[in-house]
Design a protein around this motif. Structure first.
Motif, PDB file in Angstrom:
ATOM      1  N   ILE A  58      13.742  16.473 -45.485  1.00  0.00           N
ATOM      2  CA  ILE A  58      12.810  15.569 -46.163  1.00  0.00           C
ATOM      3  C   ILE A  58      11.855  14.942 -45.154  1.00  0.00           C
ATOM      4  CG2 ILE A  58      12.657  13.397 -47.467  1.00  0.00           C
ATOM      5  CD1 ILE A  58      15.402  14.258 -48.763  1.00  0.00           C
ATOM      6  N   TYR A  59      12.400  14.475 -44.037  1.00  0.00           N
ATOM      7  CA  TYR A  59      11.570  13.850 -43.007  1.00  0.00           C
ATOM      8  C   TYR A  59      10.544  14.832 -42.454  1.00  0.00           C
ATOM      9  CZ  TYR A  59      10.123  11.369 -38.827  1.00  0.00           C
ATOM     10  OH  TYR A  59       9.373  10.759 -37.853  1.00  0.00           O
ATOM     11  N   SER A  64       4.840  16.076 -42.010  1.00  0.00           N
ATOM     12  CA  SER A  64       3.767  17.079 -41.994  1.00  0.00           C
ATOM     13  C   SER A  64       2.635  16.741 -42.972  1.00  0.00           C
ATOM     14  CB  SER A  64       4.332  18.465 -42.336  1.00  0.00           C
ATOM     15  OG  SER A  64       4.675  18.530 -43.710  1.00  0.00           O
ATOM     16  N   ARG A  65       2.849  15.732 -43.805  1.00  0.00           N
ATOM     17  CA  ARG A  65       1.863  15.372 -44.816  1.00  0.00           C
ATOM     18  C   ARG A  65       1.177  14.056 -44.435  1.00  0.00           C
ATOM     19  NH1 ARG A  65       5.198  15.982 -50.364  1.00  0.00           N
ATOM     20  NH2 ARG A  65       3.303  15.023 -51.159  1.00  0.00           N
ATOM     21  N   PRO A  66      -0.100  14.117 -44.012  1.00  0.00           N
ATOM     22  CA  PRO A  66      -0.808  12.911 -43.563  1.00  0.00           C
ATOM     23  C   PRO A  66      -0.794  11.774 -44.588  1.00  0.00           C
ATOM     24  CG  PRO A  66      -2.121  14.867 -43.092  1.00  0.00           C
ATOM     25  CD  PRO A  66      -0.937  15.314 -43.913  1.00  0.00           C
ATOM     26  N   GLU A  67      -0.810  12.109 -45.871  1.00  0.00           N
ATOM     27  CA  GLU A  67      -0.824  11.069 -46.906  1.00  0.00           C
ATOM     28  C   GLU A  67       0.510  10.315 -46.989  1.00  0.00           C
ATOM     29  OE1 GLU A  67       0.585  14.774 -49.199  1.00  0.00           O
ATOM     30  OE2 GLU A  67      -0.681  14.344 -47.474  1.00  0.00           O
ATOM     31  N   ILE A 134      28.063   8.840 -21.521  1.00  0.00           N
ATOM     32  CA  ILE A 134      27.668   9.072 -22.909  1.00  0.00           C
ATOM     33  C   ILE A 134      26.233   9.580 -22.928  1.00  0.00           C
ATOM     34  CG2 ILE A 134      27.207   8.009 -25.150  1.00  0.00           C
ATOM     35  CD1 ILE A 134      29.511   6.106 -24.626  1.00  0.00           C
ATOM     36  N   LEU A 135      26.027  10.681 -23.641  1.00  0.00           N
ATOM     37  CA  LEU A 135      24.697  11.248 -23.835  1.00  0.00           C
ATOM     38  C   LEU A 135      24.352  11.145 -25.315  1.00  0.00           C
ATOM     39  CD1 LEU A 135      25.126  14.523 -21.745  1.00  0.00           C
ATOM     40  CD2 LEU A 135      24.169  12.337 -20.983  1.00  0.00           C
ATOM     41  N   CYS A 136      23.279  10.438 -25.630  1.00  0.00           N
ATOM     42  CA  CYS A 136      22.823  10.292 -27.016  1.00  0.00           C
ATOM     43  C   CYS A 136      21.732  11.331 -27.254  1.00  0.00           C
ATOM     44  CB  CYS A 136      22.325   8.879 -27.251  1.00  0.00           C
ATOM     45  SG  CYS A 136      23.604   7.625 -27.010  1.00  0.00           S
ATOM     46  N   LEU A 137      22.109  12.442 -27.847  1.00  0.00           N
ATOM     47  CA  LEU A 137      21.238  13.605 -27.952  1.00  0.00           C
ATOM     48  C   LEU A 137      20.099  13.443 -28.952  1.00  0.00           C
ATOM     49  CD1 LEU A 137      24.058  16.292 -27.807  1.00  0.00           C
ATOM     50  CD2 LEU A 137      22.657  15.426 -25.928  1.00  0.00           C
ATOM     51  N   HIS A 138      20.265  12.558 -29.931  1.00  0.00           N
ATOM     52  CA  HIS A 138      19.223  12.333 -30.941  1.00  0.00           C
ATOM     53  C   HIS A 138      18.796  10.876 -30.986  1.00  0.00           C
ATOM     54  CE1 HIS A 138      19.821  16.052 -33.741  1.00  0.00           C
ATOM     55  NE2 HIS A 138      19.579  16.385 -32.497  1.00  0.00           N
ATOM     56  N   GLY A 139      18.900  10.172 -29.875  1.00  0.00           N
ATOM     57  CA  GLY A 139      18.594   8.751 -29.885  1.00  0.00           C
ATOM     58  C   GLY A 139      19.773   7.976 -30.439  1.00  0.00           C
ATOM     59  N   ASN A 140      19.704   6.658 -30.304  1.00  0.00           N
ATOM     60  CA  ASN A 140      20.802   5.820 -30.765  1.00  0.00           C
ATOM     61  C   ASN A 140      20.293   4.391 -30.842  1.00  0.00           C
ATOM     62  OD1 ASN A 140      23.258   4.000 -30.304  1.00  0.00           O
ATOM     63  ND2 ASN A 140      24.194   5.976 -30.713  1.00  0.00           N
ATOM     64  N   VAL A 141      20.623   3.688 -31.923  1.00  0.00           N
ATOM     65  CA  VAL A 141      20.146   2.317 -32.088  1.00  0.00           C
ATOM     66  C   VAL A 141      20.762   1.361 -31.076  1.00  0.00           C
ATOM     67  CG1 VAL A 141      19.601   2.607 -34.532  1.00  0.00           C
ATOM     68  CG2 VAL A 141      21.843   1.711 -33.862  1.00  0.00           C
ATOM     69  N   GLY A 142      21.820   1.783 -30.397  1.00  0.00           N
ATOM     70  CA  GLY A 142      22.451   0.952 -29.383  1.00  0.00           C
ATOM     71  C   GLY A 142      21.910   1.193 -27.983  1.00  0.00           C
ATOM     72  N   MET A 143      20.964   2.129 -27.856  1.00  0.00           N
ATOM     73  CA  MET A 143      20.447   2.505 -26.542  1.00  0.00           C
ATOM     74  C   MET A 143      18.942   2.253 -26.454  1.00  0.00           C
ATOM     75  SD  MET A 143      23.076   3.647 -24.890  1.00  0.00           S
ATOM     76  CE  MET A 143      22.368   4.466 -23.483  1.00  0.00           C
ATOM     77  N   GLY A 144      18.499   1.935 -25.241  1.00  0.00           N
ATOM     78  CA  GLY A 144      17.083   1.796 -24.959  1.00  0.00           C
ATOM     79  C   GLY A 144      16.709   2.760 -23.849  1.00  0.00           C
ATOM     80  N   PHE A 145      15.416   3.039 -23.729  1.00  0.00           N
ATOM     81  CA  PHE A 145      14.959   4.019 -22.743  1.00  0.00           C
ATOM     82  C   PHE A 145      13.603   3.603 -22.189  1.00  0.00           C
ATOM     83  CE2 PHE A 145      12.647   7.966 -21.717  1.00  0.00           C
ATOM     84  CZ  PHE A 145      13.516   8.494 -20.760  1.00  0.00           C
ATOM     85  N   PRO A 168      13.677   0.438 -27.759  1.00  0.00           N
ATOM     86  CA  PRO A 168      14.563   1.303 -28.550  1.00  0.00           C
ATOM     87  C   PRO A 168      14.177   2.773 -28.450  1.00  0.00           C
ATOM     88  CG  PRO A 168      13.568  -0.427 -29.919  1.00  0.00           C
ATOM     89  CD  PRO A 168      12.938  -0.507 -28.574  1.00  0.00           C
ATOM     90  N   THR A 169      15.179   3.635 -28.636  1.00  0.00           N
ATOM     91  CA  THR A 169      14.913   5.061 -28.667  1.00  0.00           C
ATOM     92  C   THR A 169      14.443   5.453 -30.064  1.00  0.00           C
ATOM     93  OG1 THR A 169      17.204   5.575 -29.244  1.00  0.00           O
ATOM     94  CG2 THR A 169      16.649   5.601 -26.913  1.00  0.00           C
ATOM     95  N   LYS A 170      13.670   6.496 -30.143  1.00  0.00           N
ATOM     96  CA  LYS A 170      13.231   7.035 -31.436  1.00  0.00           C
ATOM     97  C   LYS A 170      14.412   7.829 -32.012  1.00  0.00           C
ATOM     98  CE  LYS A 170       9.425   9.770 -33.341  1.00  0.00           C
ATOM     99  NZ  LYS A 170       9.216   8.942 -34.507  1.00  0.00           N
ATOM    100  N   LEU A 171      14.574   7.771 -33.326  1.00  0.00           N
ATOM    101  CA  LEU A 171      15.683   8.475 -33.974  1.00  0.00           C
ATOM    102  C   LEU A 171      15.263   9.771 -34.646  1.00  0.00           C
ATOM    103  CD1 LEU A 171      17.517   5.485 -35.715  1.00  0.00           C
ATOM    104  CD2 LEU A 171      17.880   6.413 -33.427  1.00  0.00           C
ATOM    105  N   LEU A 172      14.143   9.744 -35.326  1.00  0.00           N
ATOM    106  CA  LEU A 172      13.737  10.882 -36.131  1.00  0.00           C
ATOM    107  C   LEU A 172      12.575  11.645 -35.499  1.00  0.00           C
ATOM    108  CD1 LEU A 172      13.853   9.242 -39.644  1.00  0.00           C
ATOM    109  CD2 LEU A 172      15.198  11.187 -38.917  1.00  0.00           C
ATOM    110  N   TYR A 173      12.715  12.941 -35.517  1.00  0.00           N
ATOM    111  CA  TYR A 173      11.650  13.842 -35.058  1.00  0.00           C
ATOM    112  C   TYR A 173      11.509  14.936 -36.107  1.00  0.00           C
ATOM    113  CZ  TYR A 173      12.463  11.619 -30.546  1.00  0.00           C
ATOM    114  OH  TYR A 173      12.601  10.717 -29.543  1.00  0.00           O
ATOM    115  N   PRO A 174      10.285  15.401 -36.346  1.00  0.00           N
ATOM    116  CA  PRO A 174      10.148  16.503 -37.307  1.00  0.00           C
ATOM    117  C   PRO A 174      10.826  17.755 -36.766  1.00  0.00           C
ATOM    118  CG  PRO A 174       8.043  16.025 -36.235  1.00  0.00           C
ATOM    119  CD  PRO A 174       9.011  14.971 -35.786  1.00  0.00           C
ATOM    120  N   VAL A 175      11.458  18.489 -37.669  1.00  0.00           N
ATOM    121  CA  VAL A 175      12.166  19.711 -37.267  1.00  0.00           C
ATOM    122  C   VAL A 175      11.253  20.897 -37.505  1.00  0.00           C
ATOM    123  CG1 VAL A 175      14.169  21.161 -37.743  1.00  0.00           C
ATOM    124  CG2 VAL A 175      14.373  18.683 -37.857  1.00  0.00           C
TER     125      VAL A 175
END
Length: 175
Positions: A58-59, A64-67, A134-145, A168-175
């Protein structure tokens, strides 16, 4: 002694808080996450092409949709806030036991956004400093960068080089 690598996904969070977190809040896997976290209102006026109920699908479409830019921003904000509010129960959890069963030669790689593993790590650090990385592979709300110095740490920590609070780290990236 040999080094170990443990890889965690959403099932680990579910096993850590099977009855909800300290305040009864539940987590979810990617499938059905928008509905389980009561965020359907965000998509009420959007006709999705994907038939999937997987958040990443969904994300990716929304991104991908500018609107849908404002919806993407709001979705990111709500998901971040939801997961940031999760707290470990006061009693020891499977995360505490996992962390204490490993040493500084070991690594835990997690795909989870929630802060529960980080909270368990901080709690275990009061017992011993011989803890896994600990490696946060997709970001984590408990980690900063710190992008400038590629330094990371707990969300309330400072970059050891510039002294600024780690963003904060970003959590979502388009796949």
């Amino acid at each position: 002694m040999r080094a170990h690598t443990v890889i965690l996904g959403a099932g680990a969070t579910m096993a850590t808080i099977p009855n909800g977190d300290k305040h009864g809040k539940n987590s979810s896997v990617m499938n059905g996450l928008i509905e389980k976290l009561n965020m359907q209102d965000l998509l009420a006026n959007i006709e999705l092409q994907t038939k999937s109920d997987n958040l990443e699908d969904i994300y990716a479409e929304l991104h991908s949709r500018p609107e849908c830019r404002d919806i993407v921003i709001e979705l990111e904000k709500r998901l971040y806030n939801y997961f940031a509010e999760l707290e470990l129960p006061d009693n020891p959890t499977i995360y505490d036991l996992l962390i204490l069963s490993l040493t500084d030669k070991d690594v835990i790689a997690t795909f989870n956004w929630d802060p529960l593993l980080i909270q368990a790590y901080v709690r275990c650090y009061t017992i011993t400093s011989n803890l896994p990385h600990i490696l946060c592979l997709h970001g984590n709300v408990g980690m900063g960068f710190c992008n400038e110095h590629t330094e990371f740490g707990a969300i309330d920590a400072e970059c050891p080089i510039c002294g600024k609070t780690l963003p904060p780290t970003k959590l979502l990236y388009p796949v």
